[in-house]
Design an enzyme around this catalytic site. Sequence first.
Site, mmCIF file in Angstrom:
data_model
loop_
_atom_site.group_PDB
_atom_site.id
_atom_site.type_symbol
_atom_site.label_atom_id
_atom_site.label_comp_id
_atom_site.label_asym_id
_atom_site.label_seq_id
_atom_site.Cartn_x
_atom_site.Cartn_y
_atom_site.Cartn_z
ATOM 1 N N PRO A 10 0.792 -1.217 0.000
ATOM 2 C CG PRO A 10 -0.136 -1.082 2.139
ATOM 3 C CD PRO A 10 0.559 -2.023 1.201
ATOM 4 C CG ASN A 11 -0.307 4.327 1.205
ATOM 5 O OD1 ASN A 11 -1.302 4.763 0.637
ATOM 6 N ND2 ASN A 11 -0.338 3.877 2.448
ATOM 7 N NE ARG A 18 2.921 7.395 2.126
ATOM 8 C CZ ARG A 18 3.386 6.310 2.730
ATOM 9 N NH1 ARG A 18 4.075 5.417 2.045
ATOM 10 N NH2 ARG A 18 3.159 6.108 3.996
ATOM 11 C CE1 TYR A 23 8.252 5.413 3.438
ATOM 12 C CE2 TYR A 23 6.871 7.354 3.297
ATOM 13 C CZ TYR A 23 7.223 6.178 3.920
ATOM 14 O OH TYR A 23 6.533 5.775 5.035
ATOM 15 C CG ASN A 74 8.314 -1.660 0.553
ATOM 16 O OD1 ASN A 74 7.611 -1.645 1.552
ATOM 17 N ND2 ASN A 74 9.019 -0.609 0.160
ATOM 18 C CB ALA A 77 1.220 0.408 6.610
ATOM 19 C CG HIS A 80 4.745 -1.995 10.560
ATOM 20 N ND1 HIS A 80 6.093 -2.283 10.705
ATOM 21 C CD2 HIS A 80 4.663 -1.048 9.603
ATOM 22 C CE1 HIS A 80 6.784 -1.513 9.869
ATOM 23 N NE2 HIS A 80 5.950 -0.763 9.200
ATOM 24 C CG ASP A 87 -0.221 -17.126 8.666
ATOM 25 O OD1 ASP A 87 0.813 -17.283 9.342
ATOM 26 O OD2 ASP A 87 -1.364 -17.027 9.174
ATOM 27 C CD GLU A 98 10.431 -6.815 6.472
ATOM 28 O OE1 GLU A 98 9.903 -5.840 7.010
ATOM 29 O OE2 GLU A 98 10.780 -7.838 7.101
ATOM 30 C CG HIS A 100 10.645 -1.774 5.088
ATOM 31 N ND1 HIS A 100 9.291 -1.669 4.886
ATOM 32 C CD2 HIS A 100 10.857 -2.947 5.700
ATOM 33 C CE1 HIS A 100 8.707 -2.752 5.383
ATOM 34 N NE2 HIS A 100 9.647 -3.547 5.874
ATOM 35 C CG LEU A 101 11.593 2.810 -0.453
ATOM 36 C CD1 LEU A 101 10.456 3.655 -0.988
ATOM 37 C CD2 LEU A 101 12.692 2.663 -1.470
ATOM 38 C CB SER A 102 12.229 4.946 5.689
ATOM 39 O OG SER A 102 11.204 4.128 6.222
ATOM 40 N NE ARG A 107 9.409 6.380 9.058
ATOM 41 C CZ ARG A 107 8.481 6.207 8.118
ATOM 42 N NH1 ARG A 107 8.634 5.265 7.209
ATOM 43 N NH2 ARG A 107 7.420 6.968 8.078
ATOM 44 N NE ARG A 111 6.233 4.528 10.217
ATOM 45 C CZ ARG A 111 5.267 4.504 9.305
ATOM 46 N NH1 ARG A 111 5.118 3.446 8.534
ATOM 47 N NH2 ARG A 111 4.458 5.531 9.159
#
Length: 149
Positions: A10-11, A18, A23, A74, A77, A80, A87, A98, A100-102, A107, A111
């Site tokens: 998402p996003n 954004r 990001y 990625n 959200a 978390h 699963d 996995e 993540h950009l940040s 943070r 997170r």
Amino acid sequence: MTSVLVLNGPNLNLLGTRQPEVYGSATLAMVEDACRAHAAKIGFEIACLQSNHEGALIDAIHDAKGRHQGIVLNAGAYTHTSIALMDALISVEIPAVEVHLSNIHARETFRHTSYIAKASLGQICGFGTQGYLLALDALAAHLKATGAA
């Protein structure tokens, strides 16, 4: 040829606009193009998919079985919150990394917990879009070491 699914949650369709201070300024299309170019260098084919819907991400993970030898995820959200994504990854038994950009550990406290990490080979965070390429390299090394590539 080894095939990897690059899956974004998402996003991430809003990359480039954004919160660029968090990001970066690269768009999702730019990230996907960089992944395609890097994959070609290391002898991978890749498929890219982004969805804002948890069920669509789960379906993509299920559909990866028998089609892809690895997953770069990625989950945004959902990282978390989604036991269902965890699963799904465990169920298909496909090596996943996995991304993540940040740096999620620098943070907000919420997170710091990742359900995805529990089902992944490892986690790459805080390196911006370079993290996706690092994830592809990590998968390549893992697949080579296990004879799956």
